[in-house]
Design a protein around this motif. Sequence first.
Motif, short mmCIF file in Angstrom:
data_model
loop_
_atom_site.label_atom_id
_atom_site.label_comp_id
_atom_site.label_asym_id
_atom_site.label_seq_id
_atom_site.Cartn_x
_atom_site.Cartn_y
_atom_site.Cartn_z
N HIS A 79 0.84 -1.20 0.00
CA HIS A 79 0.00 0.00 0.00
C HIS A 79 0.87 1.25 0.00
O HIS A 79 1.31 1.73 1.05
CB HIS A 79 -0.92 -0.02 1.22
CG HIS A 79 -1.92 1.09 1.24
ND1 HIS A 79 -2.70 1.44 0.15
CD2 HIS A 79 -2.26 1.97 2.23
CE1 HIS A 79 -3.48 2.45 0.46
NE2 HIS A 79 -3.23 2.81 1.72
N CYS A 80 1.12 1.78 -1.21
CA CYS A 80 1.90 3.01 -1.38
C CYS A 80 1.01 4.24 -1.51
O CYS A 80 1.49 5.37 -1.33
CB CYS A 80 2.78 2.92 -2.63
SG CYS A 80 4.09 1.70 -2.56
N ALA A 81 -0.25 4.06 -1.85
CA ALA A 81 -1.13 5.18 -2.15
C ALA A 81 -1.32 6.08 -0.92
O ALA A 81 -1.64 5.59 0.16
CB ALA A 81 -2.48 4.69 -2.64
N ALA A 82 -1.12 7.36 -1.12
CA ALA A 82 -1.31 8.34 -0.04
C ALA A 82 -1.19 9.73 -0.64
O ALA A 82 -0.59 9.91 -1.71
CB ALA A 82 -0.27 8.16 1.06
N THR A 83 -1.75 10.71 0.04
CA THR A 83 -1.41 12.08 -0.28
C THR A 83 -0.25 12.49 0.60
O THR A 83 -0.26 12.23 1.81
CB THR A 83 -2.59 13.04 -0.10
OG1 THR A 83 -2.17 14.37 -0.44
CG2 THR A 83 -3.16 13.01 1.30
N VAL A 84 0.78 13.10 0.00
CA VAL A 84 1.97 13.49 0.75
C VAL A 84 2.05 15.00 0.92
O VAL A 84 3.06 15.52 1.39
CB VAL A 84 3.26 12.95 0.08
CG1 VAL A 84 3.25 11.43 0.07
CG2 VAL A 84 3.41 13.49 -1.35
N ARG A 85 0.99 15.70 0.54
CA ARG A 85 0.97 17.16 0.71
C ARG A 85 0.80 17.52 2.18
O ARG A 85 0.22 16.75 2.96
CB ARG A 85 -0.15 17.76 -0.13
CG ARG A 85 0.11 17.67 -1.63
CD ARG A 85 -1.08 18.15 -2.43
NE ARG A 85 -1.49 19.51 -2.05
CZ ARG A 85 -2.50 20.15 -2.62
NH1 ARG A 85 -3.22 19.56 -3.58
NH2 ARG A 85 -2.81 21.38 -2.23
N PHE A 86 1.29 18.70 2.53
CA PHE A 86 1.21 19.16 3.92
C PHE A 86 0.16 20.26 4.12
O PHE A 86 0.03 20.77 5.23
CB PHE A 86 2.57 19.73 4.35
CG PHE A 86 3.65 18.71 4.57
CD1 PHE A 86 3.41 17.36 4.42
CD2 PHE A 86 4.92 19.12 4.95
CE1 PHE A 86 4.41 16.41 4.63
CE2 PHE A 86 5.92 18.19 5.17
CZ PHE A 86 5.66 16.83 5.00
N ARG A 94 -8.11 12.33 6.15
CA ARG A 94 -8.92 11.23 6.67
C ARG A 94 -9.42 10.34 5.53
O ARG A 94 -9.45 9.11 5.66
CB ARG A 94 -10.10 11.79 7.46
CG ARG A 94 -10.93 10.71 8.16
CD ARG A 94 -12.13 11.28 8.91
NE ARG A 94 -11.71 12.22 9.94
CZ ARG A 94 -11.97 13.52 9.93
NH1 ARG A 94 -12.64 14.05 8.92
NH2 ARG A 94 -11.57 14.30 10.90
N ALA A 95 -9.80 10.96 4.41
CA ALA A 95 -10.34 10.18 3.30
C ALA A 95 -9.28 9.31 2.63
O ALA A 95 -9.52 8.14 2.34
CB ALA A 95 -10.97 11.12 2.28
N VAL A 96 -8.09 9.88 2.38
CA VAL A 96 -7.09 9.17 1.58
C VAL A 96 -6.12 8.37 2.45
O VAL A 96 -5.94 7.17 2.25
CB VAL A 96 -6.31 10.17 0.69
CG1 VAL A 96 -5.24 9.44 -0.12
CG2 VAL A 96 -7.27 10.90 -0.24
N ASN A 97 -5.50 9.02 3.40
CA ASN A 97 -4.44 8.35 4.16
C ASN A 97 -4.97 7.42 5.25
O ASN A 97 -4.32 6.44 5.59
CB ASN A 97 -3.50 9.39 4.78
CG ASN A 97 -2.67 10.10 3.74
OD1 ASN A 97 -2.77 9.81 2.55
ND2 ASN A 97 -1.87 11.05 4.17
N THR A 101 -6.29 3.54 3.70
CA THR A 101 -5.65 2.39 4.35
C THR A 101 -6.69 1.38 4.81
O THR A 101 -6.51 0.17 4.64
CB THR A 101 -4.80 2.86 5.53
OG1 THR A 101 -3.78 3.75 5.05
CG2 THR A 101 -4.13 1.69 6.24
N ALA A 102 -7.79 1.87 5.39
CA ALA A 102 -8.86 0.97 5.82
C ALA A 102 -9.42 0.18 4.64
O ALA A 102 -9.66 -1.04 4.75
CB ALA A 102 -9.96 1.76 6.51
N ASN A 103 -9.61 0.83 3.51
CA ASN A 103 -10.15 0.15 2.34
C ASN A 103 -9.16 -0.86 1.76
O ASN A 103 -9.56 -1.93 1.28
CB ASN A 103 -10.55 1.18 1.28
CG ASN A 103 -11.73 2.03 1.73
OD1 ASN A 103 -12.57 1.59 2.51
ND2 ASN A 103 -11.79 3.26 1.24
N ALA A 104 -7.87 -0.51 1.78
CA ALA A 104 -6.85 -1.45 1.31
C ALA A 104 -6.78 -2.67 2.23
O ALA A 104 -6.62 -3.81 1.77
CB ALA A 104 -5.50 -0.75 1.23
#
Length: 358
Positions: A79-86, A94-97, A101-104
């Motif tokens: 699981h590499c998918a994430a938003t890395v913006r600050f 909450r939706a992406v990171n 993760t919960a969906n993966a």
Amino acid sequence: MRILVTGAAGLVGGEVCARLVAAGHSVTALVHRNRDICANDNSPVAVAHILSGDVSQDRFGWEEAEFARVAESHDLLIHCAATVRFDLEEDDYRAVNVGGTANALALAKAGGMRFLHVSTAYVCGTRDGVIREGDPLPESGFANGYEASKAAGERLVKRSGLDWAIARPSIVVGEHASGAIRQFDTTYAAFKLIAEGRVRHMPARKGATLDFVPIDHVAGGIVAIAERMDAATADSPSRDGSSGVYHLVSGQPLPVERFTGAIGAYPQFHEPDLVAPEDFDPAQLPALERRLFRRVAGLYASYFQRDPHFDDAGFRALTGRSCPETGEAYIRRLIDHCIAVGFLPASECADSALTGAT
């Protein structure tokens, strides 16, 4: 091994896919909109399958039958998918990171897959000193929403009941030997503003350090963990006492002043003034610098005020790999690559030499 990689079109995800394919694994690349899977050198990666999905949606937005088919046809999910913006709102993280993760995890659980989660070493928050792989996650004290969301994602992984491992890179930058990187975002955006003198002041604590890690060490490390999941997971009988967490870091913290000094060694670049945090007031900056600091460079200011020393003993014991030397010479290679591809300007002397001008 049949491996599903989320975030496969991203910088780290693409290089991970390239190395997995080169090692003979069957790779399914999960992408959102961009279907180009590229290695760090921009070469296309011949993955076995490309799937489109949105990790922030239940079942990645797939119908039940597709979800079940994908779940049952893979052995490992990376699981590499994430938003890395600050600079995002809490709902976005909450939706992406977290939700992603919960969906993966739900997909991996449906197929009985093992799960390798890519997080960040900076889930330690603003702690200084030695940070060990098995240290408990802090509940608070994070510098930004990104760090907090990655820590929340890790908690989901650890409670999942799956066979899991977690890879924690530090600040990912260019390839070790050449400094090459295929896309300039996040850290590089702030670096460019500083080097070009558009942001001339940074709050920095005395003794603060940065842990820059080459992308090839990170991607190679993720693949090495993936290929050793029998031993890597937290409850593996062959890894008695393992935390299941592995730092993919340089382990060679670079003092901030040596980093900024390496920038200032180039005649066309500006070495920023490092100001004690208690004396730094962004409201006193010139108008343009103030806007750029608040919009970009200031998002990374906390990293100029910390001194974490990431220990990677578990990773080295598992894989036999360690990060090559990173110091000023490596920083110069990163800068030289940025100049060579036009991300940063060449000096007037260099331009004259290339054109034959006198």
